[in-house]
Design a protein around this motif. Structure first.
Motif, mmCIF file in Angstrom:
data_model
loop_
_atom_site.group_PDB
_atom_site.id
_atom_site.type_symbol
_atom_site.label_atom_id
_atom_site.label_comp_id
_atom_site.label_asym_id
_atom_site.label_seq_id
_atom_site.Cartn_x
_atom_site.Cartn_y
_atom_site.Cartn_z
ATOM 1 N N ILE A 166 0.825 -1.208 0.000
ATOM 2 C CA ILE A 166 0.000 0.000 0.000
ATOM 3 C C ILE A 166 0.861 1.261 0.000
ATOM 4 O O ILE A 166 0.635 2.185 -0.787
ATOM 5 C CB ILE A 166 -0.954 0.004 1.203
ATOM 6 C CG1 ILE A 166 -2.031 -1.057 1.028
ATOM 7 C CG2 ILE A 166 -1.603 1.377 1.357
ATOM 8 C CD1 ILE A 166 -3.010 -1.132 2.176
ATOM 9 N N PHE A 167 1.849 1.294 0.853
ATOM 10 C CA PHE A 167 2.616 2.524 1.019
ATOM 11 C C PHE A 167 3.809 2.615 0.074
ATOM 12 O O PHE A 167 4.130 3.704 -0.409
ATOM 13 C CB PHE A 167 3.066 2.670 2.469
ATOM 14 C CG PHE A 167 1.921 2.836 3.415
ATOM 15 C CD1 PHE A 167 1.243 4.033 3.516
ATOM 16 C CD2 PHE A 167 1.488 1.770 4.194
ATOM 17 C CE1 PHE A 167 0.163 4.185 4.366
ATOM 18 C CE2 PHE A 167 0.401 1.908 5.049
ATOM 19 C CZ PHE A 167 -0.258 3.120 5.138
ATOM 20 N N GLU A 168 4.476 1.516 -0.191
ATOM 21 C CA GLU A 168 5.585 1.545 -1.132
ATOM 22 C C GLU A 168 5.095 1.311 -2.568
ATOM 23 O O GLU A 168 5.247 2.183 -3.424
ATOM 24 C CB GLU A 168 6.643 0.514 -0.740
ATOM 25 C CG GLU A 168 7.335 0.860 0.578
ATOM 26 C CD GLU A 168 8.572 0.023 0.863
ATOM 27 O OE1 GLU A 168 9.419 0.469 1.650
ATOM 28 O OE2 GLU A 168 8.690 -1.081 0.298
ATOM 29 N N GLY A 169 4.478 0.171 -2.837
ATOM 30 C CA GLY A 169 4.001 -0.098 -4.192
ATOM 31 C C GLY A 169 2.879 0.823 -4.625
ATOM 32 O O GLY A 169 2.848 1.281 -5.771
ATOM 33 N N GLY A 170 1.943 1.103 -3.721
ATOM 34 C CA GLY A 170 0.789 1.935 -4.055
ATOM 35 C C GLY A 170 0.964 3.409 -3.784
ATOM 36 O O GLY A 170 0.166 4.229 -4.259
ATOM 37 N N GLY A 171 1.980 3.772 -3.013
ATOM 38 C CA GLY A 171 2.237 5.184 -2.745
ATOM 39 C C GLY A 171 1.101 5.909 -2.054
ATOM 40 O O GLY A 171 0.897 7.117 -2.274
ATOM 41 N N LEU A 172 0.345 5.219 -1.210
ATOM 42 C CA LEU A 172 -0.798 5.851 -0.538
ATOM 43 C C LEU A 172 -0.340 7.008 0.339
ATOM 44 O O LEU A 172 0.620 6.881 1.098
ATOM 45 C CB LEU A 172 -1.544 4.823 0.309
ATOM 46 C CG LEU A 172 -2.811 5.318 1.008
ATOM 47 C CD1 LEU A 172 -3.913 5.617 -0.012
ATOM 48 C CD2 LEU A 172 -3.300 4.297 2.034
ATOM 49 N N LYS A 173 -1.078 8.135 0.232
ATOM 50 C CA LYS A 173 -0.744 9.331 1.001
ATOM 51 C C LYS A 173 -1.944 9.777 1.826
ATOM 52 O O LYS A 173 -3.090 9.403 1.544
ATOM 53 C CB LYS A 173 -0.325 10.470 0.068
ATOM 54 C CG LYS A 173 0.843 10.151 -0.846
ATOM 55 C CD LYS A 173 1.095 11.282 -1.812
ATOM 56 C CE LYS A 173 2.188 10.928 -2.806
ATOM 57 N NZ LYS A 173 1.772 9.818 -3.708
ATOM 58 N N ALA A 174 -1.674 10.584 2.834
ATOM 59 C CA ALA A 174 -2.742 11.167 3.641
ATOM 60 C C ALA A 174 -3.697 11.934 2.736
ATOM 61 O O ALA A 174 -3.275 12.641 1.813
ATOM 62 C CB ALA A 174 -2.154 12.092 4.697
ATOM 63 N N GLY A 175 -4.994 11.763 2.992
ATOM 64 C CA GLY A 175 -6.008 12.448 2.204
ATOM 65 C C GLY A 175 -6.475 11.679 0.988
ATOM 66 O O GLY A 175 -7.491 12.036 0.382
ATOM 67 N N GLU A 176 -5.752 10.615 0.587
ATOM 68 C CA GLU A 176 -6.179 9.797 -0.539
ATOM 69 C C GLU A 176 -7.155 8.721 -0.076
ATOM 70 O O GLU A 176 -7.318 8.482 1.123
ATOM 71 C CB GLU A 176 -4.968 9.168 -1.230
ATOM 72 C CG GLU A 176 -4.092 10.173 -1.952
ATOM 73 C CD GLU A 176 -3.026 9.513 -2.808
ATOM 74 O OE1 GLU A 176 -2.712 10.058 -3.879
ATOM 75 O OE2 GLU A 176 -2.491 8.450 -2.397
ATOM 76 N N THR A 177 -7.775 8.050 -1.048
ATOM 77 C CA THR A 177 -8.747 6.998 -0.763
ATOM 78 C C THR A 177 -8.188 5.644 -1.172
ATOM 79 O O THR A 177 -7.729 5.468 -2.302
ATOM 80 C CB THR A 177 -10.073 7.257 -1.504
ATOM 81 O OG1 THR A 177 -10.645 8.489 -1.043
ATOM 82 C CG2 THR A 177 -11.061 6.120 -1.257
ATOM 83 N N LEU A 178 -8.247 4.700 -0.246
ATOM 84 C CA LEU A 178 -7.832 3.322 -0.481
ATOM 85 C C LEU A 178 -9.068 2.439 -0.570
ATOM 86 O O LEU A 178 -9.927 2.469 0.317
ATOM 87 C CB LEU A 178 -6.939 2.832 0.656
ATOM 88 C CG LEU A 178 -6.581 1.347 0.653
ATOM 89 C CD1 LEU A 178 -5.698 0.991 -0.531
ATOM 90 C CD2 LEU A 178 -5.910 0.944 1.972
ATOM 91 N N LEU A 179 -9.165 1.650 -1.629
ATOM 92 C CA LEU A 179 -10.211 0.642 -1.779
ATOM 93 C C LEU A 179 -9.609 -0.717 -1.454
ATOM 94 O O LEU A 179 -8.625 -1.120 -2.059
ATOM 95 C CB LEU A 179 -10.756 0.658 -3.213
ATOM 96 C CG LEU A 179 -11.706 -0.475 -3.617
ATOM 97 C CD1 LEU A 179 -12.969 -0.475 -2.773
ATOM 98 C CD2 LEU A 179 -12.043 -0.368 -5.119
ATOM 99 N N ILE A 180 -10.210 -1.423 -0.481
ATOM 100 C CA ILE A 180 -9.705 -2.721 -0.045
ATOM 101 C C ILE A 180 -10.760 -3.779 -0.322
ATOM 102 O O ILE A 180 -11.881 -3.698 0.182
ATOM 103 C CB ILE A 180 -9.394 -2.728 1.467
ATOM 104 C CG1 ILE A 180 -8.427 -1.614 1.840
ATOM 105 C CG2 ILE A 180 -8.848 -4.093 1.893
ATOM 106 C CD1 ILE A 180 -8.286 -1.422 3.339
#
Length: 323
Positions: free
Chosen positions: A132-146
């Motif tokens: 999520i954080f390395e491969g997907g680059g998720l940042k604060a304020g973004e939306t993650l679909l699980i």
């Protein structure tokens, strides 16, 4: 020591049996852990079925994570001393009384956690962080679909994404699981058995990152769900690995499709991940923002029952063996 061996058949009752083996000896840079608890993960089932052999050099005994006390220290494993409480990411060997592991792949058990809770952390925390954080680059304020939000990975992903300041849309099968995902912190939780997921996700504004454990059946859904510049991260293919997608839409949306496995990574890469997880995720656990969620425990001799529970799919969180 006691171990669980795979012998004949593919069903858990036929394939898994308790056996005795000599205790392993730690080599240079390794430690031996007296295992007090070991996580049960879906890759264990796939290995039991003969479809996921261990990487070269790894134990063929099932079990990708464990917690316990350091029992012996090899030359050069200077961080640890006998008696330290640790949890560790394993290449194999967790379904046993003792396991040897690269000392760099072990982390101290966070204060306030018991061995069962700690055993539920390594595989999920490393996997979520790397994807999520390395491969997907998720940042604060973004939306993650699980997808599969109440699995062990999903439960950890919800909590880690929220700790990082992201918004979470969760999908799972059944009203009870949808409620459980909300209780874990998801902002939106969708029952895949009764909801038009494509329409519901679109109504929520779509996703910046998708964590996909479903595979082929959700390929079109994921492409529809992603915002321009979105990242689609595949970590499992429960409905198949071959999917047909519209590459023109990938281009027009500037979608990044990526994925990874954890077990086959080089020891140095796992060590690098361990450092990052300890620096970033362990403080979230210490503060209570991220918790180890254990759905059920089974004694080591009942490993077959643990596999049956996992395969039934009704669990929320992790299943753990207690040697």
């Amino acid at each position: 020591m006691r171990v669980i061996e795979i012998e004949g058949g593919k069903g858990p009752a036929e394939a898994l049996r308790l056996a005795e083996r000599p205790q392993p000896t730690p080599g240079p840079g390794e430690i031996r852990i007296r295992i007090r608890a070991a996580g049960v993960n879906r890759p264990d089932i796939v290995q039991r079925e003969g479809l996921y052999p261990p990487p070269p050099g790894a134990s063929e005994i099932l079990g990708l994570e464990a917690a316990g006390e350091v029992d012996a220290v090899g030359e050069g494993a200077a961080r640890w001393v006998v008696g330290d409480r640790v949890c560790a990411l394993l290449g194999g060997g967790g379904y046993a009384d003792y396991a040897v592991v690269d000392a760099r792949h072990a982390l101290p058990i966070p204060d306030g956690l018991d061995f069962v809770q700690a055993a539920a952390l390594p595989e999920t925390a490393f996997t979520v962080f790397a994807n999520i954080f390395e491969g997907g680059g998720l940042k604060a304020g973004e939306t993650l679909l699980i997808h599969g939000a109440t699995s062990g990975i999903g439960v950890m992903a919800i909590q880690m994404a929220k700790a990082a300041g992201a918004r979470v849309i969760a999908t799972s099968r059944g009203a009870a699981k949808a409620e459980a995902a909300l209780a874990l912190g998801a902002d939106v939780s969708l029952d895949a058995t009764s909801t038009d997921l494509t329409a519901a996700i679109k109504a929520e504004g779509g996703a910046d990152v998708v964590l996909d454990m479903v595979g082929a059946a959700y390929a079109e859904l994921n492409l529809n769900a992603l915002k321009p510049g979105g990242r689609w991260v595949v970590i499992a293919t429960l409905t198949g690995a071959l999917a047909q997608i519209d590459l023109m839409r990938v281009m027009l949306k500037r979608v990044v499709l990526t994925g990874s496995t954890l077990r086959s990574r080089a020891p140095d890469e796992k060590a690098r991940l361990a450092v990052a997880v300890e620096q970033i995720v362990w403080p979230w656990i210490a503060s209570g923002m991220v918790q180890a969620k254990v759905e059920a425990t089974f004694p080591l001799p009942d490993a077959a029952a643990a596999h049956q529970r996992l395969e039934a799919g009704a669990h929320v969180g992790k299943i753990v063996l207690t040697p």
